[in-house]
Scaffold this motif. Structure first.
Motif, PDB file in Angstrom:
ATOM      1  N   TYR A 183       0.842  -1.203   0.000  1.00 46.61           N
ATOM      2  CA  TYR A 183       0.000   0.000   0.000  1.00 46.61           C
ATOM      3  C   TYR A 183       0.873   1.248   0.000  1.00 46.61           C
ATOM      4  N   LEU A 184       0.236   2.371  -0.277  1.00 48.07           N
ATOM      5  CA  LEU A 184       0.927   3.664  -0.194  1.00 48.07           C
ATOM      6  C   LEU A 184      -0.053   4.688   0.362  1.00 48.07           C
ATOM      7  N   VAL A 185       0.404   5.459   1.345  1.00 47.18           N
ATOM      8  CA  VAL A 185      -0.436   6.533   1.886  1.00 47.18           C
ATOM      9  C   VAL A 185       0.030   7.866   1.307  1.00 47.18           C
ATOM     10  N   LEU A 186      -0.916   8.636   0.787  1.00 43.11           N
ATOM     11  CA  LEU A 186      -0.608   9.963   0.247  1.00 43.11           C
ATOM     12  C   LEU A 186      -1.535  10.977   0.884  1.00 43.11           C
ATOM     13  N   ARG A 187      -1.091  12.216   0.944  1.00 44.19           N
ATOM     14  CA  ARG A 187      -2.010  13.228   1.466  1.00 44.19           C
ATOM     15  C   ARG A 187      -2.124  14.384   0.486  1.00 44.19           C
ATOM     16  N   GLU A 188      -3.296  14.996   0.514  1.00 49.28           N
ATOM     17  CA  GLU A 188      -3.557  16.156  -0.347  1.00 49.28           C
ATOM     18  C   GLU A 188      -3.768  17.398   0.490  1.00 49.28           C
ATOM     19  N   PRO A 189      -3.364  18.578   0.045  1.00 46.83           N
ATOM     20  CA  PRO A 189      -2.469  18.744  -1.083  1.00 46.83           C
ATOM     21  C   PRO A 189      -1.047  18.386  -0.662  1.00 46.83           C
ATOM     22  N   GLY A 190      -0.271  17.827  -1.578  1.00 46.69           N
ATOM     23  CA  GLY A 190       1.129  17.515  -1.274  1.00 46.69           C
ATOM     24  C   GLY A 190       1.602  16.239  -1.925  1.00 46.69           C
ATOM     25  N   ASP A 191       2.732  15.758  -1.405  1.00 48.36           N
ATOM     26  CA  ASP A 191       3.307  14.465  -1.766  1.00 48.36           C
ATOM     27  C   ASP A 191       3.903  14.319  -3.155  1.00 48.36           C
ATOM     28  N   THR A 192       4.064  15.448  -3.863  1.00 49.93           N
ATOM     29  CA  THR A 192       5.028  15.499  -4.970  1.00 49.93           C
ATOM     30  C   THR A 192       5.776  16.813  -4.734  1.00 49.93           C
TER      31      THR A 192
ATOM     32  N   LEU B  38      -0.273  14.935  -8.451  1.00 50.17           N
ATOM     33  CA  LEU B  38      -0.233  13.747  -7.589  1.00 50.17           C
ATOM     34  C   LEU B  38      -0.800  12.523  -8.325  1.00 50.17           C
ATOM     35  N   VAL B  39      -1.895  12.737  -9.055  1.00 52.67           N
ATOM     36  CA  VAL B  39      -2.516  11.621  -9.784  1.00 52.67           C
ATOM     37  C   VAL B  39      -1.513  11.035 -10.769  1.00 52.67           C
ATOM     38  N   ARG B  40      -0.884  11.922 -11.552  1.00 53.80           N
ATOM     39  CA  ARG B  40      -0.020  11.415 -12.623  1.00 53.80           C
ATOM     40  C   ARG B  40       1.348  10.939 -12.116  1.00 53.80           C
ATOM     41  N   GLU B  41       1.870  11.605 -11.101  1.00 48.15           N
ATOM     42  CA  GLU B  41       3.218  11.263 -10.631  1.00 48.15           C
ATOM     43  C   GLU B  41       3.214  10.108  -9.627  1.00 48.15           C
TER      44      GLU B  41
ATOM     45  N   CYS C 232      -5.593   7.746   0.132  1.00 47.22           N
ATOM     46  CA  CYS C 232      -5.423   9.199   0.025  1.00 47.22           C
ATOM     47  C   CYS C 232      -6.097   9.913   1.189  1.00 47.22           C
ATOM     48  N   ASP C 233      -5.295  10.705   1.891  1.00 43.60           N
ATOM     49  CA  ASP C 233      -5.815  11.577   2.936  1.00 43.60           C
ATOM     50  C   ASP C 233      -6.315  12.833   2.223  1.00 43.60           C
ATOM     51  N   ARG C 234      -7.581  12.828   1.875  1.00 47.53           N
ATOM     52  CA  ARG C 234      -8.282  13.806   1.036  1.00 47.53           C
ATOM     53  C   ARG C 234      -8.047  13.512  -0.445  1.00 47.53           C
ATOM     54  N   TYR C 235      -9.100  13.759  -1.220  1.00 47.68           N
ATOM     55  CA  TYR C 235      -9.016  13.624  -2.681  1.00 47.68           C
ATOM     56  C   TYR C 235     -10.079  14.537  -3.268  1.00 47.68           C
ATOM     57  N   TYR C 236     -10.659  14.201  -4.397  1.00 48.33           N
ATOM     58  CA  TYR C 236     -11.445  15.222  -5.103  1.00 48.33           C
ATOM     59  C   TYR C 236     -12.720  15.659  -4.403  1.00 48.33           C
ATOM     60  N   ASP C 237     -13.271  14.838  -3.496  1.00 42.78           N
ATOM     61  CA  ASP C 237     -14.456  15.297  -2.763  1.00 42.78           C
ATOM     62  C   ASP C 237     -14.136  16.525  -1.898  1.00 42.78           C
ATOM     63  N   SER C 238     -12.881  16.656  -1.475  1.00 45.07           N
ATOM     64  CA  SER C 238     -12.511  17.816  -0.649  1.00 45.07           C
ATOM     65  C   SER C 238     -12.772  19.119  -1.398  1.00 45.07           C
TER      66      SER C 238
END
Ligand code: TYD
Length: 208
Positions: free
Chosen positions: A33-42, A75-78, A92-98
Protein backbone atom coordinates in the motif's frame (compact mmCIF):
# COMPACT_ATOMS: atom_id res chain seq x y z
CA UNK A 1 -5.35 -6.12 -6.40
CA UNK A 2 -4.97 -2.38 -6.61
CA UNK A 3 -7.40 0.39 -5.93
CA UNK A 4 -7.78 3.79 -4.34
CA UNK A 5 -9.33 4.50 -0.94
CA UNK A 6 -9.95 8.11 0.04
CA UNK A 7 -10.55 9.53 3.50
CA UNK A 8 -12.55 12.71 3.81
CA UNK A 9 -14.05 14.92 6.49
CA UNK A 10 -13.71 18.32 8.07
CA UNK A 11 -10.44 19.43 9.66
CA UNK A 12 -9.98 17.70 13.01
CA UNK A 13 -12.21 14.73 12.13
CA UNK A 14 -9.52 12.13 12.90
CA UNK A 15 -8.59 11.01 9.38
CA UNK A 16 -4.91 10.63 10.17
CA UNK A 17 -5.59 8.31 13.13
CA UNK A 18 -7.82 6.09 11.00
CA UNK A 19 -5.40 6.07 8.07
CA UNK A 20 -2.58 5.02 10.42
CA UNK A 21 -4.71 2.17 11.82
CA UNK A 22 -5.65 0.99 8.31
CA UNK A 23 -2.02 1.20 7.16
CA UNK A 24 -0.90 -0.88 10.18
CA UNK A 25 -3.53 -3.49 9.34
CA UNK A 26 -2.43 -3.72 5.68
CA UNK A 27 1.20 -3.87 6.77
CA UNK A 28 0.45 -6.76 9.14
CA UNK A 29 -1.29 -8.62 6.31
CA UNK A 30 1.69 -7.91 4.01
CA UNK A 31 -0.53 -6.08 1.54
CA UNK A 32 1.34 -3.52 -0.57
CA UNK A 33 0.00 0.00 0.00
CA UNK A 34 0.93 3.66 -0.19
CA UNK A 35 -0.44 6.53 1.89
CA UNK A 36 -0.61 9.96 0.25
CA UNK A 37 -2.01 13.23 1.47
CA UNK A 38 -3.56 16.16 -0.35
CA UNK A 39 -2.47 18.74 -1.08
CA UNK A 40 1.13 17.52 -1.27
CA UNK A 41 3.31 14.46 -1.77
CA UNK A 42 5.03 15.50 -4.97
CA UNK A 43 7.67 18.18 -5.20
CA UNK A 44 5.37 20.67 -6.98
CA UNK A 45 2.31 19.72 -4.89
CA UNK A 46 4.25 20.39 -1.68
CA UNK A 47 5.13 23.87 -2.96
CA UNK A 48 1.46 24.47 -3.76
CA UNK A 49 0.53 23.20 -0.26
CA UNK A 50 2.81 25.76 1.29
CA UNK A 51 1.14 28.53 -0.74
CA UNK A 52 -2.37 27.35 0.14
CA UNK A 53 -1.85 26.97 3.88
CA UNK A 54 0.36 29.98 4.55
CA UNK A 55 -1.57 32.60 6.53
CA UNK A 56 0.39 35.43 4.89
CA UNK A 57 -1.18 34.67 1.50
CA UNK A 58 -4.40 36.29 0.39
CA UNK A 59 -5.96 33.96 -2.21
CA UNK A 60 -9.35 34.36 -3.87
CA UNK A 61 -11.61 31.29 -3.90
CA UNK A 62 -11.14 30.70 -7.65
CA UNK A 63 -7.33 30.72 -7.40
CA UNK A 64 -7.55 28.52 -4.32
CA UNK A 65 -9.57 26.00 -6.34
CA UNK A 66 -7.07 25.96 -9.20
CA UNK A 67 -4.19 25.49 -6.76
CA UNK A 68 -5.82 22.48 -5.08
CA UNK A 69 -6.58 21.05 -8.52
CA UNK A 70 -3.04 21.64 -9.76
CA UNK A 71 -1.63 19.83 -6.73
CA UNK A 72 -4.07 16.95 -7.39
CA UNK A 73 -3.34 16.68 -11.14
CA UNK A 74 0.34 16.27 -10.38
CA UNK A 75 -0.23 13.75 -7.59
CA UNK A 76 -2.52 11.62 -9.78
CA UNK A 77 -0.02 11.41 -12.62
CA UNK A 78 3.22 11.26 -10.63
CA UNK A 79 2.18 8.99 -7.75
CA UNK A 80 -1.34 7.54 -7.84
CA UNK A 81 -1.40 6.08 -11.37
CA UNK A 82 2.11 4.55 -11.15
CA UNK A 83 1.33 3.04 -7.73
CA UNK A 84 -1.94 1.53 -8.93
CA UNK A 85 -0.08 0.09 -11.94
CA UNK A 86 2.38 -1.52 -9.50
CA UNK A 87 -0.53 -3.25 -7.74
CA UNK A 88 -0.66 -1.15 -4.59
CA UNK A 89 -3.65 -0.10 -2.55
CA UNK A 90 -3.40 3.69 -2.50
CA UNK A 91 -4.84 5.48 0.52
CA UNK A 92 -5.42 9.20 0.03
CA UNK A 93 -5.82 11.58 2.94
CA UNK A 94 -8.28 13.81 1.04
CA UNK A 95 -9.02 13.62 -2.68
CA UNK A 96 -11.44 15.22 -5.10
CA UNK A 97 -14.46 15.30 -2.76
CA UNK A 98 -12.51 17.82 -0.65
CA UNK A 99 -12.66 20.38 -3.44
CA UNK A 100 -16.41 20.01 -3.88
CA UNK A 101 -16.95 20.10 -0.10
CA UNK A 102 -14.59 23.02 0.70
CA UNK A 103 -14.60 25.17 -2.43
CA UNK A 104 -18.10 24.20 -3.63
CA UNK A 105 -20.14 23.98 -0.44
CA UNK A 106 -17.75 25.89 1.86
CA UNK A 107 -16.77 28.80 -0.39
CA UNK A 108 -19.98 28.67 -2.42
CA UNK A 109 -18.42 28.30 -5.88
CA UNK A 110 -20.38 26.73 -8.75
CA UNK A 111 -20.53 23.00 -8.05
CA UNK A 112 -20.92 21.99 -11.70
CA UNK A 113 -17.77 23.85 -12.63
CA UNK A 114 -15.91 22.21 -9.76
CA UNK A 115 -17.16 18.77 -10.80
CA UNK A 116 -15.94 19.33 -14.35
CA UNK A 117 -12.57 20.67 -13.24
CA UNK A 118 -12.20 17.69 -10.90
CA UNK A 119 -12.87 15.30 -13.79
CA UNK A 120 -10.17 17.06 -15.80
CA UNK A 121 -7.71 16.79 -12.90
CA UNK A 122 -8.14 13.14 -11.92
CA UNK A 123 -7.77 11.37 -15.27
CA UNK A 124 -10.57 8.87 -14.47
CA UNK A 125 -8.97 7.76 -11.22
CA UNK A 126 -12.04 7.49 -8.98
CA UNK A 127 -11.75 5.96 -5.51
CA UNK A 128 -13.21 2.48 -5.04
CA UNK A 129 -14.14 3.41 -1.47
CA UNK A 130 -14.46 6.80 0.20
CA UNK A 131 -14.79 7.16 3.95
CA UNK A 132 -16.30 10.41 5.18
CA UNK A 133 -15.63 10.74 8.89
CA UNK A 134 -18.53 12.59 10.44
CA UNK A 135 -17.81 14.51 13.63
CA UNK A 136 -19.42 17.44 15.37
CA UNK A 137 -18.01 20.67 13.87
CA UNK A 138 -17.60 22.24 17.30
CA UNK A 139 -15.63 19.26 18.61
CA UNK A 140 -13.49 19.20 15.47
CA UNK A 141 -12.84 22.92 15.71
CA UNK A 142 -11.79 22.66 19.34
CA UNK A 143 -9.19 20.07 18.27
CA UNK A 144 -7.60 22.29 15.62
CA UNK A 145 -7.96 25.76 17.07
CA UNK A 146 -4.85 26.86 18.84
CA UNK A 147 -1.80 28.92 18.05
CA UNK A 148 -0.87 27.23 14.80
CA UNK A 149 -4.03 27.37 12.71
CA UNK A 150 -3.27 27.48 8.97
CA UNK A 151 -5.01 29.63 6.33
CA UNK A 152 -7.80 27.11 5.75
CA UNK A 153 -8.34 26.31 9.44
CA UNK A 154 -8.63 30.01 10.30
CA UNK A 155 -11.96 30.10 8.40
CA UNK A 156 -13.68 29.07 11.63
CA UNK A 157 -16.54 26.92 12.75
CA UNK A 158 -19.38 28.16 10.49
CA UNK A 159 -17.22 27.35 7.46
CA UNK A 160 -16.64 23.83 8.80
CA UNK A 161 -20.39 23.42 9.29
CA UNK A 162 -21.00 24.29 5.62
CA UNK A 163 -18.30 21.84 4.56
CA UNK A 164 -19.78 19.14 6.76
CA UNK A 165 -23.22 19.61 5.18
CA UNK A 166 -21.54 19.45 1.78
CA UNK A 167 -19.99 16.09 2.57
CA UNK A 168 -23.44 14.74 3.46
CA UNK A 169 -24.77 15.86 0.09
CA UNK A 170 -21.78 14.31 -1.68
CA UNK A 171 -22.41 11.01 0.13
CA UNK A 172 -26.08 11.07 -0.91
CA UNK A 173 -25.16 11.50 -4.57
CA UNK A 174 -22.48 8.79 -4.47
CA UNK A 175 -23.98 6.05 -2.34
CA UNK A 176 -22.05 3.22 -4.02
CA UNK A 177 -18.68 4.72 -3.24
CA UNK A 178 -19.14 6.92 -0.18
CA UNK A 179 -19.50 5.66 3.39
CA UNK A 180 -20.33 8.15 6.08
CA UNK A 181 -18.77 6.90 9.30
CA UNK A 182 -20.41 8.35 12.36
CA UNK A 183 -17.50 9.12 14.69
CA UNK A 184 -19.38 11.09 17.32
CA UNK A 185 -18.38 9.88 20.80
CA UNK A 186 -16.85 6.70 19.39
CA UNK A 187 -13.62 5.01 20.32
CA UNK A 188 -11.02 5.04 17.52
CA UNK A 189 -10.83 1.22 17.47
CA UNK A 190 -14.60 0.89 17.02
CA UNK A 191 -14.40 3.30 14.08
CA UNK A 192 -11.46 1.32 12.69
CA UNK A 193 -13.48 -1.92 12.90
CA UNK A 194 -16.30 -0.31 10.88
CA UNK A 195 -13.80 0.81 8.26
CA UNK A 196 -12.22 -2.65 8.09
CA UNK A 197 -15.59 -4.31 7.46
CA UNK A 198 -16.07 -2.14 4.36
CA UNK A 199 -12.50 -2.64 3.15
CA UNK A 200 -12.67 -6.41 3.64
CA UNK A 201 -16.00 -6.58 1.81
CA UNK A 202 -14.50 -4.76 -1.11
CA UNK A 203 -11.35 -6.92 -1.19
CA UNK A 204 -13.49 -10.07 -1.03
CA UNK A 205 -15.53 -8.89 -4.00
CA UNK A 206 -12.31 -8.15 -5.91
CA UNK A 207 -10.81 -11.57 -5.22
CA UNK A 208 -13.91 -13.66 -5.95
P1 TYD B 1 -4.24 19.76 6.12
O1 TYD B 1 -3.31 20.34 7.14
O2 TYD B 1 -3.72 18.64 5.28
O3 TYD B 1 -5.59 19.40 6.86
P2 TYD B 1 -6.27 18.03 7.18
O4 TYD B 1 -5.36 17.31 8.13
O5 TYD B 1 -7.59 18.42 7.77
O6 TYD B 1 -6.42 17.30 5.87
O7 TYD B 1 -4.73 20.95 5.20
C1 TYD B 1 -5.49 20.80 4.10
C2 TYD B 1 -6.55 21.87 4.13
O8 TYD B 1 -6.98 22.14 2.80
C3 TYD B 1 -7.80 21.46 4.89
O9 TYD B 1 -8.29 22.58 5.60
C4 TYD B 1 -8.78 21.08 3.80
C5 TYD B 1 -8.38 21.99 2.68
N1 TYD B 1 -8.67 21.48 1.30
C6 TYD B 1 -9.52 22.20 0.49
O10 TYD B 1 -10.07 23.24 0.90
N2 TYD B 1 -9.76 21.74 -0.78
C7 TYD B 1 -9.15 20.63 -1.27
O11 TYD B 1 -9.38 20.24 -2.45
C8 TYD B 1 -8.25 19.90 -0.42
C9 TYD B 1 -7.56 18.68 -0.92
C10 TYD B 1 -8.04 20.37 0.86
Amino acid sequence: MSFLISFEGIDGCGKTTQIDLLADKLESKKIDYLVLREPGDTSISNKIREMLLNNDNSICSESETFLFLAARSQLVREKIIPSIKKGKIVICDRYYDSTLAYQGYGRGLDKNIINNLNIFAINNIIPAITFILDVNAEVAYSRISGNNVDRMESEGISFLEKVSKGYKQIAKSNEERCNIINCKNKDKFIIHDEIMIKVNNYIQKEIL
